[in-house]
Design a protein around this motif. Structure first.
Motif, PDB file in Angstrom:
ATOM      1  N   MET A   1       7.283  -0.897  21.125  1.00 28.76           N
ATOM      2  CA  MET A   1       8.483  -0.169  20.721  1.00 28.76           C
ATOM      3  C   MET A   1       8.116   1.103  19.994  1.00 28.76           C
ATOM      4  O   MET A   1       7.418   1.080  18.997  1.00 28.76           O
ATOM      5  CB  MET A   1       9.332  -1.067  19.807  1.00 28.76           C
ATOM      6  CG  MET A   1      10.530  -0.371  19.191  1.00 28.76           C
ATOM      7  SD  MET A   1      11.748   0.116  20.421  1.00 28.76           S
ATOM      8  CE  MET A   1      12.864   1.063  19.385  1.00 28.76           C
ATOM      9  N   ALA A   2       8.561   2.246  20.484  1.00 25.80           N
ATOM     10  CA  ALA A   2       8.326   3.509  19.792  1.00 25.80           C
ATOM     11  C   ALA A   2       9.257   3.626  18.604  1.00 25.80           C
ATOM     12  O   ALA A   2      10.316   3.013  18.576  1.00 25.80           O
ATOM     13  CB  ALA A   2       8.557   4.676  20.754  1.00 25.80           C
TER      14      ALA A   2
ATOM     15  N   TYR B   1      13.378  -4.637  10.197  1.00 25.64           N
ATOM     16  CA  TYR B   1      13.346  -3.681   9.094  1.00 25.64           C
ATOM     17  C   TYR B   1      14.290  -2.503   9.313  1.00 25.64           C
ATOM     18  O   TYR B   1      15.025  -2.100   8.405  1.00 25.64           O
ATOM     19  CB  TYR B   1      11.926  -3.150   8.856  1.00 25.64           C
ATOM     20  CG  TYR B   1      11.876  -2.216   7.667  1.00 25.64           C
ATOM     21  CD1 TYR B   1      11.790  -2.725   6.369  1.00 25.64           C
ATOM     22  CD2 TYR B   1      11.978  -0.836   7.823  1.00 25.64           C
ATOM     23  CE1 TYR B   1      11.786  -1.883   5.264  1.00 25.64           C
ATOM     24  CE2 TYR B   1      11.978   0.010   6.724  1.00 25.64           C
ATOM     25  CZ  TYR B   1      11.878  -0.513   5.453  1.00 25.64           C
ATOM     26  OH  TYR B   1      11.891   0.332   4.365  1.00 25.64           O
ATOM     27  N   GLY B   2      14.279  -1.921  10.508  1.00 28.57           N
ATOM     28  CA  GLY B   2      15.114  -0.752  10.767  1.00 28.57           C
ATOM     29  C   GLY B   2      16.588  -1.041  10.575  1.00 28.57           C
ATOM     30  O   GLY B   2      17.312  -0.267   9.941  1.00 28.57           O
TER      31      GLY B   2
ATOM     32  N   SER C   1       5.210  -5.022   8.072  1.00 31.41           N
ATOM     33  CA  SER C   1       4.284  -4.876   9.188  1.00 31.41           C
ATOM     34  C   SER C   1       3.974  -3.398   9.406  1.00 31.41           C
ATOM     35  O   SER C   1       4.683  -2.510   8.903  1.00 31.41           O
ATOM     36  CB  SER C   1       4.908  -5.465  10.455  1.00 31.41           C
ATOM     37  OG  SER C   1       6.052  -4.691  10.836  1.00 31.41           O
ATOM     38  N   LYS C   2       2.914  -3.127  10.169  1.00 30.72           N
ATOM     39  CA  LYS C   2       2.581  -1.728  10.469  1.00 30.72           C
ATOM     40  C   LYS C   2       3.732  -1.058  11.210  1.00 30.72           C
ATOM     41  O   LYS C   2       4.037   0.112  10.988  1.00 30.72           O
ATOM     42  CB  LYS C   2       1.297  -1.664  11.286  1.00 30.72           C
ATOM     43  CG  LYS C   2       0.043  -2.030  10.505  1.00 30.72           C
ATOM     44  CD  LYS C   2      -1.213  -1.853  11.359  1.00 30.72           C
ATOM     45  CE  LYS C   2      -2.463  -2.198  10.550  1.00 30.72           C
ATOM     46  NZ  LYS C   2      -3.700  -2.045  11.356  1.00 30.72           N
ATOM     47  N   HIS C   3       4.363  -1.817  12.087  1.00 30.62           N
ATOM     48  CA  HIS C   3       5.500  -1.260  12.826  1.00 30.62           C
ATOM     49  C   HIS C   3       6.657  -0.944  11.882  1.00 30.62           C
ATOM     50  O   HIS C   3       7.280   0.113  11.978  1.00 30.62           O
ATOM     51  CB  HIS C   3       5.952  -2.235  13.906  1.00 30.62           C
ATOM     52  CG  HIS C   3       7.152  -1.773  14.665  1.00 30.62           C
ATOM     53  ND1 HIS C   3       7.125  -0.702  15.528  1.00 30.62           N
ATOM     54  CD2 HIS C   3       8.438  -2.217  14.667  1.00 30.62           C
ATOM     55  CE1 HIS C   3       8.331  -0.513  16.051  1.00 30.62           C
ATOM     56  NE2 HIS C   3       9.141  -1.416  15.537  1.00 30.62           N
ATOM     57  N   ALA C   4       6.951  -1.873  10.958  1.00 29.21           N
ATOM     58  CA  ALA C   4       8.026  -1.638   9.992  1.00 29.21           C
ATOM     59  C   ALA C   4       7.714  -0.417   9.140  1.00 29.21           C
ATOM     60  O   ALA C   4       8.614   0.377   8.828  1.00 29.21           O
ATOM     61  CB  ALA C   4       8.218  -2.871   9.113  1.00 29.21           C
ATOM     62  N   GLN C   5       6.460  -0.237   8.765  1.00 30.64           N
ATOM     63  CA  GLN C   5       6.079   0.930   7.985  1.00 30.64           C
ATOM     64  C   GLN C   5       6.316   2.218   8.770  1.00 30.64           C
ATOM     65  O   GLN C   5       6.769   3.224   8.210  1.00 30.64           O
ATOM     66  CB  GLN C   5       4.607   0.828   7.571  1.00 30.64           C
ATOM     67  CG  GLN C   5       4.311  -0.296   6.584  1.00 30.64           C
ATOM     68  CD  GLN C   5       2.836  -0.432   6.279  1.00 30.64           C
ATOM     69  OE1 GLN C   5       2.114   0.553   6.202  1.00 30.64           O
ATOM     70  NE2 GLN C   5       2.379  -1.664   6.124  1.00 30.64           N
ATOM     71  N   ALA C   6       6.020   2.181  10.077  1.00 27.98           N
ATOM     72  CA  ALA C   6       6.249   3.362  10.919  1.00 27.98           C
ATOM     73  C   ALA C   6       7.740   3.659  11.043  1.00 27.98           C
ATOM     74  O   ALA C   6       8.162   4.827  10.990  1.00 27.98           O
ATOM     75  CB  ALA C   6       5.630   3.144  12.299  1.00 27.98           C
ATOM     76  N   VAL C   7       8.544   2.608  11.221  1.00 24.38           N
ATOM     77  CA  VAL C   7      10.000   2.791  11.294  1.00 24.38           C
ATOM     78  C   VAL C   7      10.517   3.351   9.974  1.00 24.38           C
ATOM     79  O   VAL C   7      11.380   4.241   9.954  1.00 24.38           O
ATOM     80  CB  VAL C   7      10.695   1.452  11.627  1.00 24.38           C
ATOM     81  CG1 VAL C   7      12.205   1.575  11.489  1.00 24.38           C
ATOM     82  CG2 VAL C   7      10.351   1.022  13.051  1.00 24.38           C
ATOM     83  N   ARG C   8       9.996   2.873   8.874  1.00 21.80           N
ATOM     84  CA  ARG C   8      10.402   3.344   7.540  1.00 21.80           C
ATOM     85  C   ARG C   8      10.159   4.845   7.405  1.00 21.80           C
ATOM     86  O   ARG C   8      11.029   5.606   6.969  1.00 21.80           O
ATOM     87  CB  ARG C   8       9.617   2.590   6.471  1.00 21.80           C
ATOM     88  CG  ARG C   8      10.044   2.883   5.031  1.00 21.80           C
ATOM     89  CD  ARG C   8       9.092   2.191   4.057  1.00 21.80           C
ATOM     90  NE  ARG C   8       9.643   2.085   2.723  1.00 21.80           N
ATOM     91  CZ  ARG C   8       9.643   3.059   1.828  1.00 21.80           C
ATOM     92  NH1 ARG C   8       9.126   4.233   2.132  1.00 21.80           N
ATOM     93  NH2 ARG C   8      10.173   2.855   0.630  1.00 21.80           N
TER      94      ARG C   8
END
Length: 278
Positions: free
Chosen positions: A16-17, A135-136, A258-265
């Motif tokens: 997921m981007a 998270y988003g 998660s790393k993905h949640a951090q990126a979404v943040r």
């Protein structure tokens, strides 16, 4: 004990981007105005129906404006009539007294809050439908809650006042909150492998209560120490919502971001509308 995402969740999350700015810009309000008073004013202007329907719309808009700006305590039906530019006699054709019309407006206000927040979540679901990480959607929900409270402070203040003779408002609010917590709990539960739903649901209700109380103390009660802390730590409501969401994520999911949640943040902090604090 920390839980880990399921293999399906990991695969989906890695693919997921992060959301783009065009998507994020629509998440805060969907297609609904933030202010309930503004919505009723718009409906009054656009109402081309029968005269009695137009008159009632003006009454409701005037009542909402009076409640938002001046509160319930000293409000009279004469104030409402003056704001709506109608006679007292006309008022009594629609409502028996100020309590009846105020309760009617506040029930409509609760429906507005529910619809606006659900609209925001639907926008999130569309933009992040392939993303199991909650998270988003949680950040957007908390941001939406802050914006709605900020733009309807007077009406929210009326909701929490104790002079109402009916339990109807309380029951409506509890029903709305219960539905909201259930949806958030399912979102979290779908992300965690072998998690007990009741435990996730309990944590979601617990954190929801904390967040509701924080927003109330911050924006409705304007508690001085809390406002000084928030104003010194965060530049805007997006940063405030992100901080609250970080805590929610760690408590409800029992794991760090998660790393993905951090990126979404990072992306949401950049692209969500930056509403400055006032």
């Amino acid at each position: 004990m920390s839980k880990t995402p399921s293999p399906r969740s990991k695969a989906s999350a890695s693919a997921m981007a992060t959301p783009n700015s065009d998507d994020a810009a629509t998440w805060s309000t969907g297609s609904w105005p933030l202010s309930f008073v503004q919505l009723l004013d718009m409906q009054t202007l656009l109402n081309n129906g029968r005269k009695k329907d137009r008159t009632k719309a003006r009454l409701l808009a005037a009542t909402a404006r009076q409640l938002e700006n001046h509160g319930y305590g000293a409000l009279t039906h004469a104030d409402i009539c003056k704001a709506a530019d109608i006679s007292v006699g006309t008022f009594y054709k629609y409502f028996e007294n100020r309590s009846e019309i105020c309760l009617y407006v506040l029930k409509r206000f609760l429906e507005f809050i529910s619809t606006a927040r659900n609209s925001a979540l639907e926008s999130v679901a569309t933009a992040m439908r392939a993303d199991p990480d909650p998270y988003g959607s949680i950040l957007v929900a908390n941001y939406q809650a802050l914006l709605l409270m900020r733009h309807n402070r007077g009406l929210f203040r009326c909701l929490v006042q104790s002079q109402w003779d009916t339990d109807e408002l309380t029951m409506l609010w509890r029903s709305f909150s219960a539905e909201w917590y259930q949806r958030a709990a399912h979102r979290a539960w779908n992300y965690i492998q072998d998690a007990d739903f009741n435990e996730i649901h309990f944590r979601t209700i617990l954190m929801g209560g904390f967040i509701d109380e924080f927003i109330r103390a911050y924006l409705i009660d304007a508690e001085p120490v809390l406002n000084k802390l928030v104003g010194g730590m965060f530049k805007n409501d997006v940063e405030t919502a992100a901080a609250v969401s970080d805590i929610w994520y760690r408590v409800v999911l029992d794991q760090p971001l998660s790393k993905h949640a951090q990126a979404v943040r990072v992306e949401l902090l950049r692209s969500l509308p930056q509403i400055q604090m006032t």
